[in-house]
Design an enzyme around this catalytic site. Structure first.
Site, PDB file in Angstrom:
ATOM      1  N   ASP A  27      38.928  29.533  34.241  1.00 21.38           N
ATOM      2  CA  ASP A  27      39.642  30.768  33.894  1.00 21.38           C
ATOM      3  C   ASP A  27      41.107  30.499  33.545  1.00 21.38           C
ATOM      4  O   ASP A  27      41.667  31.119  32.639  1.00 21.38           O
ATOM      5  CB  ASP A  27      39.572  31.773  35.049  1.00 21.38           C
ATOM      6  CG  ASP A  27      38.274  32.575  35.044  1.00 21.38           C
ATOM      7  OD1 ASP A  27      37.317  32.136  34.374  1.00 21.38           O
ATOM      8  OD2 ASP A  27      38.208  33.623  35.710  1.00 21.38           O
ATOM      9  N   ASN A  59      34.470  33.786  30.328  1.00 24.07           N
ATOM     10  CA  ASN A  59      34.119  35.030  31.030  1.00 24.07           C
ATOM     11  C   ASN A  59      35.289  35.440  31.927  1.00 24.07           C
ATOM     12  O   ASN A  59      35.099  35.932  33.034  1.00 24.07           O
ATOM     13  CB  ASN A  59      32.841  34.811  31.856  1.00 24.07           C
ATOM     14  CG  ASN A  59      32.233  36.129  32.334  1.00 24.07           C
ATOM     15  OD1 ASN A  59      32.631  37.207  31.905  1.00 24.07           O
ATOM     16  ND2 ASN A  59      31.291  36.046  33.245  1.00 24.07           N
ATOM     17  N   ASP A  88      35.370  41.044  46.135  1.00 27.71           N
ATOM     18  CA  ASP A  88      34.973  39.631  46.053  1.00 27.71           C
ATOM     19  C   ASP A  88      34.568  39.089  47.420  1.00 27.71           C
ATOM     20  O   ASP A  88      33.525  38.448  47.565  1.00 27.71           O
ATOM     21  CB  ASP A  88      36.106  38.784  45.459  1.00 27.71           C
ATOM     22  CG  ASP A  88      36.267  39.016  43.957  1.00 27.71           C
ATOM     23  OD1 ASP A  88      35.396  39.677  43.364  1.00 27.71           O
ATOM     24  OD2 ASP A  88      37.265  38.549  43.388  1.00 27.71           O
ATOM     25  N   GLU A 106      30.966  39.263  37.016  1.00 23.59           N
ATOM     26  CA  GLU A 106      30.400  38.128  36.270  1.00 23.59           C
ATOM     27  C   GLU A 106      28.899  38.280  36.035  1.00 23.59           C
ATOM     28  O   GLU A 106      28.340  37.734  35.093  1.00 23.59           O
ATOM     29  CB  GLU A 106      30.700  36.822  37.012  1.00 23.59           C
ATOM     30  CG  GLU A 106      32.108  36.286  36.836  1.00 23.59           C
ATOM     31  CD  GLU A 106      33.184  36.969  37.650  1.00 23.59           C
ATOM     32  OE1 GLU A 106      34.287  36.411  37.732  1.00 23.59           O
ATOM     33  OE2 GLU A 106      32.944  38.066  38.209  1.00 23.59           O
ATOM     34  N   HIS A 119      30.120  32.169  39.892  1.00 21.71           N
ATOM     35  CA  HIS A 119      30.762  31.243  40.828  1.00 21.71           C
ATOM     36  C   HIS A 119      30.720  31.737  42.272  1.00 21.71           C
ATOM     37  O   HIS A 119      30.510  30.955  43.193  1.00 21.71           O
ATOM     38  CB  HIS A 119      32.210  31.000  40.398  1.00 21.71           C
ATOM     39  CG  HIS A 119      33.052  32.239  40.291  1.00 21.71           C
ATOM     40  ND1 HIS A 119      34.291  32.355  40.866  1.00 21.71           N
ATOM     41  CD2 HIS A 119      32.829  33.446  39.684  1.00 21.71           C
ATOM     42  CE1 HIS A 119      34.801  33.543  40.610  1.00 21.71           C
ATOM     43  NE2 HIS A 119      33.937  34.227  39.889  1.00 21.71           N
ATOM     44  N   ARG A 120      30.915  33.029  42.482  1.00 18.99           N
ATOM     45  CA  ARG A 120      30.986  33.542  43.862  1.00 18.99           C
ATOM     46  C   ARG A 120      29.610  33.534  44.542  1.00 18.99           C
ATOM     47  O   ARG A 120      29.508  33.352  45.751  1.00 18.99           O
ATOM     48  CB  ARG A 120      31.614  34.930  43.897  1.00 18.99           C
ATOM     49  CG  ARG A 120      33.028  34.920  43.361  1.00 18.99           C
ATOM     50  CD  ARG A 120      33.978  35.838  44.069  1.00 18.99           C
ATOM     51  NE  ARG A 120      35.301  35.721  43.470  1.00 18.99           N
ATOM     52  CZ  ARG A 120      36.196  34.791  43.774  1.00 18.99           C
ATOM     53  NH1 ARG A 120      35.921  33.885  44.692  1.00 18.99           N
ATOM     54  NH2 ARG A 120      37.359  34.742  43.165  1.00 18.99           N
ATOM     55  N   LYS A 177      34.558  27.947  37.363  1.00 19.60           N
ATOM     56  CA  LYS A 177      35.297  29.139  36.898  1.00 19.60           C
ATOM     57  C   LYS A 177      36.570  29.332  37.714  1.00 19.60           C
ATOM     58  O   LYS A 177      37.615  29.691  37.181  1.00 19.60           O
ATOM     59  CB  LYS A 177      34.403  30.378  37.001  1.00 19.60           C
ATOM     60  CG  LYS A 177      35.027  31.633  36.404  1.00 19.60           C
ATOM     61  CD  LYS A 177      34.065  32.805  36.477  1.00 19.60           C
ATOM     62  CE  LYS A 177      34.462  33.931  35.538  1.00 19.60           C
ATOM     63  NZ  LYS A 177      35.735  34.574  35.833  1.00 19.60           N
TER      64      LYS A 177
END
Length: 430
Positions: free
Chosen positions: A50, A95, A316, A344, A388-389, A414
């Site tokens: 990112d 993204n 998040d 995402e 990613h999370r 990311k």
């Protein structure tokens, strides 16, 4: 063939981690430094996809900077105002919502420009309508190139500003962040009125605090209205040290709470400007033992109990909580998280799918998830949906008595390319 990483069952978590720089802060200060008068040295910049998308965009837009060999320090020569690219440019932004949304607003300030913003397939499913509508109402000419209300977009400039700007706050705080960041550069004064409930308010706090570091004051009237004087300049602070990423901290803190030992996280403290620092209070209320000092936070295992919370402000780390709740006693309810659906991936659907694999009973609604932990966590293969999370929070399943396999583990690049290496550092096996 799919790339799969299998994490073996971990017996104990113990150790120390130096957190990489916050993604939310890194991309904001890169943009503010580029707009500022003077040069800014950024220290502890996050090195991730990112951030690289922001750096590549700034370079193409004519901003000069020097990046250190390890990419953790960046000296940016400020432009002292808006960017004025002379030629047609196409920017591929992956993204990265923290890149495409602010750049959409900023580039629309040009009297005339010819810039296309595009990204990965998932970016083309992430809404941008509310931001674009606000900009169009102030004179901007922006065209959708594929699906209406979604990227890719063609920006032709022309935004003069409105004394009163309206924005829907219910989908993404990044729309408001984008408008706040450009408001000082507009000729007239700006009043931004929010309709519908503003999500992720702590991210707006980050934006306002960082704008202040660069010399701009924003009047915040209870997150319903924001006032900013026009015809101002961002002024470089000379140097800015980026604090550790509080979202990334959540995975290590949870690991310690579930199966510590003690984990100590350096480069962050309880006075962090990031909203996700509230996760330490969540773990504390679940039973974990939390300690902190000048520039560290530590967490130690204890018996965890379930929780019932509205996590609209910090969506998040709500994902980390969802997986952590599998190890807690009782039923956990996470409410007011509709915006999981426009991240995402559709995180509400994805989390439900993957949590069910563990043997947990899951109930979801439009904006909530209820988790009934299983007596025994199954050995599972986790689909990450290139998110990613999801990859990072489901690594916590290795703290059960089973291994967990993560499909496409590289999606963590990311925001945290070294996540699995760092996680292994604090993991001890039988």
């Amino acid at each position: 063939m799919k790339n799969i990483l299998t994490l073996q069952p971990i017996n104990k978590i113990q150790g120390s981690i130096f957190l990489p720089g916050s993604k939310s802060i890194s991309n904001r200060v890169l943009l503010l430094s580029a707009l500022a008068k003077g040069s800014t040295k950024l220290i502890n910049l996050l090195n991730s996809d990112d951030i690289n998308h922001m750096l590549n965009a700034l370079k193409k837009l004519g901003i000069n900077f020097v990046l250190s060999h390890n990419k953790k320090e960046c000296l940016i020569m400020g432009n002292d105002g808006i960017f004025k690219p002379k030629k047609k440019i196409k920017l591929f932004l992956g993204n990265a919502g923290t890149v495409i949304r602010p750049l959409t607003a900023l580039l629309s300030l040009n009297e005339k420009c010819d810039i296309i913003l595009t990204g990965e397939p998932r970016m083309k499913e992430r809404p941008i309508k509310h931001l674009v509508d606000s900009l169009k109402n102030g004179g901007a000419v922006i065209e959708y190139l594929e699906k209406k209300n979604y990227p890719p977009i063609h920006i032709k400039g022309g935004f003069k500003g409105n004394k009163f700007i309206k924005i829907n706050g219910s989908i993404s705080s990044q729309f408001l962040t984008s408008l706040l960041m450009i408001s000082p550069l507009i000729k007239g004064n700006t009043v931004i009125n929010i309709y519908n409930n503003l999500v992720s308010k702590p991210y707006i706090d980050i934006t306002i605090k960082l704008m202040k570091v660069f010399g701009i004051y924003v009047e915040n009237n209870n997150y319903k209205q924001f006032k900013i004087y026009g015809q101002q300049n961002y002024i470089s602070p000379g140097e800015y040290i980026i604090e550790g990423d509080a979202s990334s901290a959540s995975y290590f803190l949870s690991a310690a709470a579930i199966k510590g030992g003690t984990v100590r996280l350096e480069n962050i403290n309880k006075n962090s400007i990031q909203g996700d620092i509230k996760y330490i209070n969540i773990l504390k209320s679940m039973g974990a033992i939390i300690n902190y000092g000048k520039n560290y936070i530590s967490c130690t295992k204890n018996t965890l109990k379930s929780i019932n919370m509205d996590l609209n402000d910090i969506p998040d780390v709500a994902m980390t909580l969802a997986v952590t709740s599998l190890f807690a006693k009782g039923i956990t309810t996470i409410k007011n998280i509709y915006n999981w659906r426009v991240k995402e991936t559709d995180r509400l659907q994805a989390m439900s799918n993957e949590l069910k694999k563990t043997g947990a009973k899951i109930i979801t609604g439009n904006d909530y998830i209820i988790i009934f932990p299983p007596k025994y966590i199954n050995k599972v293969i986790i689909e990450t949906y290139n998110d990613h999370r999801i990859a990072m929070c489901f690594s916590l399943l290795s703290l059960s008595n089973n291994s967990v396999s993560i499909i496409n583990p590289n999606c963590t690049s990311k925001t945290y390319p070294n996540f699995f290496k760092e996680f292994k550092k604090i993991s001890f096996y039988n």
